[in-house]
Scaffold this motif. Structure first.
Motif, PDB file in Angstrom:
ATOM      1  N   LEU A 109       1.204 -10.329  -5.971  1.00  0.00           N
ATOM      2  CA  LEU A 109       1.730  -8.997  -6.111  1.00  0.00           C
ATOM      3  C   LEU A 109       0.680  -7.464  -5.896  1.00  0.00           C
ATOM      4  O   LEU A 109       0.416  -6.623  -6.890  1.00  0.00           O
ATOM      5  CB  LEU A 109       2.920  -8.245  -6.448  1.00  0.00           C
ATOM      6  N   ASP A 110      -0.359  -7.001  -4.926  1.00  0.00           N
ATOM      7  CA  ASP A 110      -1.716  -6.765  -5.070  1.00  0.00           C
ATOM      8  C   ASP A 110      -0.259  -5.270  -4.298  1.00  0.00           C
ATOM      9  O   ASP A 110      -0.984  -4.467  -3.595  1.00  0.00           O
ATOM     10  CB  ASP A 110      -2.448  -6.326  -4.864  1.00  0.00           C
ATOM     11  N   HIS A 111      -0.539  -4.271  -5.690  1.00  0.00           N
ATOM     12  CA  HIS A 111      -0.011  -2.851  -5.352  1.00  0.00           C
ATOM     13  C   HIS A 111      -1.144  -1.851  -5.172  1.00  0.00           C
ATOM     14  O   HIS A 111      -2.281  -1.536  -6.634  1.00  0.00           O
ATOM     15  CB  HIS A 111       0.632  -2.108  -6.018  1.00  0.00           C
ATOM     16  N   ARG A 112      -1.349  -0.858  -4.106  1.00  0.00           N
ATOM     17  CA  ARG A 112      -2.308  -0.214  -4.267  1.00  0.00           C
ATOM     18  C   ARG A 112      -2.529   1.008  -3.351  1.00  0.00           C
ATOM     19  O   ARG A 112      -1.200   1.911  -2.882  1.00  0.00           O
ATOM     20  CB  ARG A 112      -4.189  -1.045  -3.581  1.00  0.00           C
ATOM     21  N   GLY A 113      -3.874   1.849  -3.349  1.00  0.00           N
ATOM     22  CA  GLY A 113      -2.975   3.064  -2.552  1.00  0.00           C
ATOM     23  C   GLY A 113      -2.425   4.438  -3.463  1.00  0.00           C
ATOM     24  O   GLY A 113      -2.457   4.388  -5.075  1.00  0.00           O
ATOM     25  N   SER A 114      -2.473   5.824  -2.733  1.00  0.00           N
ATOM     26  CA  SER A 114      -1.631   6.529  -3.469  1.00  0.00           C
ATOM     27  C   SER A 114      -0.215   6.967  -2.758  1.00  0.00           C
ATOM     28  O   SER A 114       0.638   6.174  -2.417  1.00  0.00           O
ATOM     29  CB  SER A 114      -2.200   8.110  -2.607  1.00  0.00           C
ATOM     30  N   GLY A 172      -3.962   1.698 -13.116  1.00  0.00           N
ATOM     31  CA  GLY A 172      -3.957   2.722 -12.534  1.00  0.00           C
ATOM     32  C   GLY A 172      -2.608   3.955 -12.180  1.00  0.00           C
ATOM     33  O   GLY A 172      -1.694   2.666 -12.671  1.00  0.00           O
ATOM     34  N   GLY A 173      -2.771   4.393 -11.617  1.00  0.00           N
ATOM     35  CA  GLY A 173      -1.568   5.239 -11.293  1.00  0.00           C
ATOM     36  C   GLY A 173      -1.444   6.198 -12.356  1.00  0.00           C
ATOM     37  O   GLY A 173      -2.010   6.152 -13.012  1.00  0.00           O
ATOM     38  N   ASP A 174      -0.886   7.695 -12.108  1.00  0.00           N
ATOM     39  CA  ASP A 174      -0.611   8.608 -13.133  1.00  0.00           C
ATOM     40  C   ASP A 174       0.803   8.721 -13.254  1.00  0.00           C
ATOM     41  O   ASP A 174       0.548   8.644 -14.847  1.00  0.00           O
ATOM     42  CB  ASP A 174      -0.239  10.480 -12.263  1.00  0.00           C
ATOM     43  N   LEU A 175       1.613   7.701 -12.664  1.00  0.00           N
ATOM     44  CA  LEU A 175       3.168   7.087 -13.968  1.00  0.00           C
ATOM     45  C   LEU A 175       3.174   6.261 -13.096  1.00  0.00           C
ATOM     46  O   LEU A 175       3.431   6.112 -11.577  1.00  0.00           O
ATOM     47  CB  LEU A 175       3.987   8.503 -13.700  1.00  0.00           C
ATOM     48  N   GLU A 222       1.306  -1.184  -0.148  1.00  0.00           N
ATOM     49  CA  GLU A 222       0.028   0.097  -0.607  1.00  0.00           C
ATOM     50  C   GLU A 222       0.833   1.119  -0.052  1.00  0.00           C
ATOM     51  O   GLU A 222       2.139   1.476   1.049  1.00  0.00           O
ATOM     52  CB  GLU A 222      -0.382  -0.164   0.850  1.00  0.00           C
ATOM     53  N   GLY A 223       0.720   2.693  -1.046  1.00  0.00           N
ATOM     54  CA  GLY A 223       1.562   3.689  -1.111  1.00  0.00           C
ATOM     55  C   GLY A 223       1.323   3.875   0.318  1.00  0.00           C
ATOM     56  O   GLY A 223       0.443   4.032   1.288  1.00  0.00           O
ATOM     57  N   PRO A 224       2.060   4.854   0.042  1.00  0.00           N
ATOM     58  CA  PRO A 224       2.268   6.541   1.964  1.00  0.00           C
ATOM     59  C   PRO A 224       1.193   7.380   1.583  1.00  0.00           C
ATOM     60  O   PRO A 224       1.667   7.818   3.050  1.00  0.00           O
ATOM     61  CB  PRO A 224       3.709   6.461   1.296  1.00  0.00           C
ATOM     62  N   GLY A 225       0.908   7.021   1.174  1.00  0.00           N
ATOM     63  CA  GLY A 225      -0.835   8.194   0.788  1.00  0.00           C
ATOM     64  C   GLY A 225      -0.438   9.407   0.020  1.00  0.00           C
ATOM     65  O   GLY A 225       0.714   9.773  -0.661  1.00  0.00           O
ATOM     66  N   VAL A 226      -1.802   9.901  -0.159  1.00  0.00           N
ATOM     67  CA  VAL A 226      -0.717  11.700  -0.822  1.00  0.00           C
ATOM     68  C   VAL A 226      -0.237  12.316  -0.433  1.00  0.00           C
ATOM     69  O   VAL A 226       0.407  12.736   0.553  1.00  0.00           O
ATOM     70  CB  VAL A 226      -3.030  11.991  -1.282  1.00  0.00           C
ATOM     71  N   GLY A 227       0.372  12.758  -1.535  1.00  0.00           N
ATOM     72  CA  GLY A 227       1.574  14.264  -1.187  1.00  0.00           C
ATOM     73  C   GLY A 227       3.207  13.360  -0.279  1.00  0.00           C
ATOM     74  O   GLY A 227       3.844  13.966  -0.352  1.00  0.00           O
ATOM     75  N   LYS A 228       2.421  11.994  -0.388  1.00  0.00           N
ATOM     76  CA  LYS A 228       4.393  11.343   0.663  1.00  0.00           C
ATOM     77  C   LYS A 228       5.112  10.346  -0.824  1.00  0.00           C
ATOM     78  O   LYS A 228       4.378   9.450  -1.537  1.00  0.00           O
ATOM     79  CB  LYS A 228       3.015  10.536   1.359  1.00  0.00           C
ATOM     80  N   THR A 229       6.329   9.981   0.065  1.00  0.00           N
ATOM     81  CA  THR A 229       7.100   9.528  -1.171  1.00  0.00           C
ATOM     82  C   THR A 229       7.986   8.329  -0.279  1.00  0.00           C
ATOM     83  O   THR A 229       7.816   8.353   1.248  1.00  0.00           O
ATOM     84  CB  THR A 229       7.978  10.586  -1.419  1.00  0.00           C
ATOM     85  N   ALA A 230       8.043   7.492  -0.926  1.00  0.00           N
ATOM     86  CA  ALA A 230       8.410   6.191   0.409  1.00  0.00           C
ATOM     87  C   ALA A 230       9.118   5.191  -0.859  1.00  0.00           C
ATOM     88  O   ALA A 230       9.092   4.922  -1.919  1.00  0.00           O
ATOM     89  CB  ALA A 230       7.245   5.499   0.856  1.00  0.00           C
ATOM     90  N   TYR A 231      10.291   4.580   0.202  1.00  0.00           N
ATOM     91  CA  TYR A 231      11.083   4.045  -0.913  1.00  0.00           C
ATOM     92  C   TYR A 231      10.558   2.035  -0.450  1.00  0.00           C
ATOM     93  O   TYR A 231      10.803   2.493   0.890  1.00  0.00           O
ATOM     94  CB  TYR A 231      12.539   4.202  -0.608  1.00  0.00           C
ATOM     95  N   ALA A 280      -4.354   4.061  -7.132  1.00  0.00           N
ATOM     96  CA  ALA A 280      -4.674   5.641  -6.861  1.00  0.00           C
ATOM     97  C   ALA A 280      -4.265   6.788  -8.113  1.00  0.00           C
ATOM     98  O   ALA A 280      -3.105   6.706  -9.024  1.00  0.00           O
ATOM     99  CB  ALA A 280      -4.676   6.138  -5.656  1.00  0.00           C
ATOM    100  N   ASP A 281      -5.633   7.437  -8.518  1.00  0.00           N
ATOM    101  CA  ASP A 281      -5.288   8.728  -9.951  1.00  0.00           C
ATOM    102  C   ASP A 281      -3.818   9.488  -9.424  1.00  0.00           C
ATOM    103  O   ASP A 281      -2.908   9.580 -10.562  1.00  0.00           O
ATOM    104  CB  ASP A 281      -5.852   9.180 -10.139  1.00  0.00           C
ATOM    105  N   ASP A 282      -3.743   9.523  -8.061  1.00  0.00           N
ATOM    106  CA  ASP A 282      -2.122   9.931  -7.935  1.00  0.00           C
ATOM    107  C   ASP A 282      -0.847   9.579  -7.576  1.00  0.00           C
ATOM    108  O   ASP A 282      -0.199  10.208  -8.503  1.00  0.00           O
ATOM    109  CB  ASP A 282      -2.554  11.077  -6.573  1.00  0.00           C
TER     110      ASP A 282
END
Lengths: 418, 259
Positions: free
Chosen positions: A180-185, A238-241, A154-163, A211-213
């Motif tokens: 491998l299920d990738h989701r989130g922002s 999904g995803g912007d990029l 799961e992504g770190p959330g809108v506006g956040k960066t993670a490795y 998510a879209d962002d």
């Protein structure tokens, strides 16, 4: 899909609205023709500073809109984390009882980290230098097909960066199906190591349902043992990029790898796949089948996909059997698909090698045929697109995931009123 | 009892040098239970007539109408025409990769009949229709027309005819590329459907060969985008003996006359 494909090699083919349909025989390059990529000098390092900050002109980065990477290529600091959860089963039936599967969280000093491969670009090296802990999932015996492992990232959330860093290890003779299920922002750079031991068999499906962002740049390092089998399916919705770079390394003879991909880009999305299959051992097999659909609504930003498929058969890789294919289906005018298959062969002693690339518009003759049998247009379009992706989806061995992917494709088609 | 009426039909196609008129005023009426053969040399516009009735986007109707029981089908979308009871057996059936024949047939039958056929009944119906046309059952799981031989494609067109049960069927050169055995099977399929329904048939062909298997009530000679002459089955016999020359030269003379 039309039978008058755009096909090309080396320089790549781009199909944009109004582009003429070319029919070029994608030639096979041999050692005597000019090098199409600096194979021998392909630079790898764990050290992020060993790579120049990309400017966009580099072969590796020329298709990627760097501005939209949110600094992943230029030292962006992490201010969030990717939550990694491992469960047994998929969907509603998943449980926390993992059977004999071992899940560990380790530092980058763990001796196993790096067994799969070494970063080959700055973003992968950045992710390597900056991940907080790596997750190592070890399977040491054959698991039944009915018990897939699910790793939720799961992504770190809108506006956040993670490795993040994940390693899947299949010990000798073990078998597993993994989703491998990738989701989130948020913005994420990741390394994934698939280390498959001698005689082991891994079926892995990587789903990018962001998510879209979301911005995701991932390097997948596939390390194939003697007589080992990997079936890797990558699904990008999904995803912007989203930019994925799977690299296949054969450690010993007899490896058998199939890389399948399905991507579906809407207006504004940039979905990029860069593959390298490096045949360094004898009697190995590789098959690459990637299919993409694109649809940009009028007035929206164009949908953009990039597929670069590099296959290198080295001098010592006698008996190699390889084929790669990429097809793109443009559902609307406002879409652009770049497709660049590269095949370089340094030995004549191979079992087979070939590549194909075709990008075409929706085939009006197919639509007419189905409609002439009474099938309404929207349903006819869905049948054709479902048929186009059919061979990739059929290889997903998890029925509940297959249903989810089919539903996701239907939803994509409905989004622009198809 | 239904009627398909083609009135003063003019159709053009876009070419590199601008629009080109292919049909130049076709008049033709087919009733239920009638079989009309349309015969003509290559390039006379026979196939254009077939595709125009079905609504292929490549063809533009500039004048005239096609009425099915008084309704102008030219105002209907392609799928609506099929649901209204028109069927076109194509000369070159299209391959649709990844869509199985069984999924396709069921989707089409559901659309045309207005409801999904009951599964058990449907399976039986398809199986028996396939047996009649000597189609191997494994074809149900193959992609629509993909990798089918010419004869297999034509058999599947007739299979669809028998399952979709149209009021009017246009058979566009269904005989082309068939050997004698395949022609016999395909013709039997058409005749069986004729026998169990009131279908009106428009049989488009270049050769008289298929007329030995499917007997026409009327024969129309099609030249230069319109019907040049109509008659009974004896007209086909004359064409068999003398070819199209009498009609093509007459049409050429007519063209040269000042308007």
């Amino acid at each position: 899909m039309t039978d008058a494909p755009v096909a090309s090699s080396g320089g790549g083919s781009t199909t944009a609205p109004g582009a003429p349909v070319l029919d070029v025989d994608p030639g096979i390059r041999t050692a005597s023709s000019p090098k199409i990529a600096p194979w021998e000098e392909r630079f790898t390092s764990y050290d992020v500073e060993a790579f120049e900050v990309p400017r966009g002109r580099e072969e590796q980065w020329r298709f990627t809109p760097l501005r939209r990477l949110n600094g992943l290529h230029d030292g962006a600091t992490a201010d969030g984390e990717v939550a990694v959860t491992v469960r047994s089963g998929f969907g509603d039936s998943a449980s926390d009882d993992l059977g004999g599967v071992r899940v560990e969280h380790v530092g980058r000093d763990d001796a196993r980290i790096g067994d799969g491969g070494i970063p080959a670009d700055r973003v992968a090296a950045q992710a390597w230098s900056a991940f907080p802990t790596a997750t190592v999932v070890t399977v040491d015996q054959p698991r039944s097909d009915d018990e897939p492992l699910t790793v939720l990232l799961e992504g770190p959330g809108v506006g956040k960066t993670a490795y993040t860093h994940l390693q899947l290890r299949l010990e000798h003779q073990s078998e597993a199906v993994v989703v491998l299920d990738h989701r989130g922002s948020g913005t994420v750079a990741a390394n994934l190591e698939l280390v498959v031991g001698d005689g082991a068999k891994l079926l892995v499906v990587e789903v990018h349902d962001w998510a879209d962002d979301a911005v995701f740049v991932g390097a997948q390092h596939l390390s194939v043992g003697r007589d080992a089998t990997i079936r890797h399916t990558s699904v990008t919705l999904g995803g912007d990029l989203v930019r994925l770079s799977p690299t296949v390394n054969y450690r010993a003879p007899g490896g058998d790898v199939e890389l399948d991909g399905l991507y579906f880009a809407d207006g504004g999305q940039h979905l990029e796949q860069r593959l390298l299959v490096d045949h360094t051992a004898t009697h190995c097999r590789s098959r690459v089948t990637y299919k993409g659909a694109l649809q940009g609504a009028e007035g929206d930003k164009a949908a953009h996909t990039v597929w670069v498929g590099d296959v290198l058969i080295r001098k010592e890789a006698e008996g190699t059997d390889s084929y790669e294919l990429n097809r793109n289906l443009l559902l609307t005018d406002n879409a652009r698909a770049d497709s660049v298959p590269n095949l370089e062969i340094e030995t004549g002693e191979i079992a087979g090698a070939g590549h194909a690339s075709a990008t075409g518009r929706f085939d009006d003759e197919q639509l007419f045929y189905l409609m002439a049998r009474g099938i309404p247009e929207a349903q006819a379009r869905r049948l054709v697109v479902r048929g186009f992706f059919g061979e990739v989806i059929a290889k997903v061995r998890v029925p509940a995931l297959r249903d989810r992917l089919e539903a996701a494709i239907e939803a994509e088609l409905e989004a622009i009123g198809n | 009892m239904s009627t398909l009426e083609i009135r003063d039909l003019h159709v053009e196609v876009e070419t590199e040098s601008g629009p080109k008129e292919i049909l130049r005023g076709v008049d033709l009426t087919v009733n239920s239970n009638e079989t009309h053969a349309i015969m003509g040399p290559n390039g006379s516009g026979k196939s254009t007539l077939a595709y125009s009735i079905a609504g292929h986007p490549k063809y533009t109707v500039t004048r005239g109408e096609v009425l099915l029981d008084g309704e102008n089908v030219l105002e209907m979308a392609v799928d609506e025409r099929a649901r209204a009871g028109l069927f076109l057996a194509m000369q070159y059936p299209v391959e649709v990769p990844g869509v199985s024949m069984s999924n396709f047939l069921r989707s089409a039958a559901t659309a045309v009949r207005g409801e999904a056929p009951k599964v058990r009944h449907w399976v039986k119906e398809v199986k028996s229709a396939m047996t009649d046309l000597e189609i191997d059952p494994t074809f149900a799981e193959r992609s629509v027309n993909e990798g089918f031989s010419g004869g297999e494609k034509k058999r599947h067109e007739v299979l669809q005819l028998s399952l979709l049960k149209p009021k009017f069927a246009v058979l566009d050169e269904t005989d082309s590329g068939l050997d004698v055995d395949a022609l016999r099977v395909v013709s039997k399929g058409v005749n069986d459907y004729k026998a169990q329904s009131d279908v009106g048939v428009l049989l488009i062909t270049h050769y008289t060969r298929i007329l030995r298997y499917i007997a026409p009530d009327r024969v129309h000679v099609f030249v230069n985008g319109r019907v040049a002459e109509s008659g009974g089955p004896e007209l086909a016999e004359e064409l068999e003996a003398n070819g199209y020359e009498r009609f093509t030269s007459a049409a050429a003379e007519k063209e040269e006359q000042p308007a």
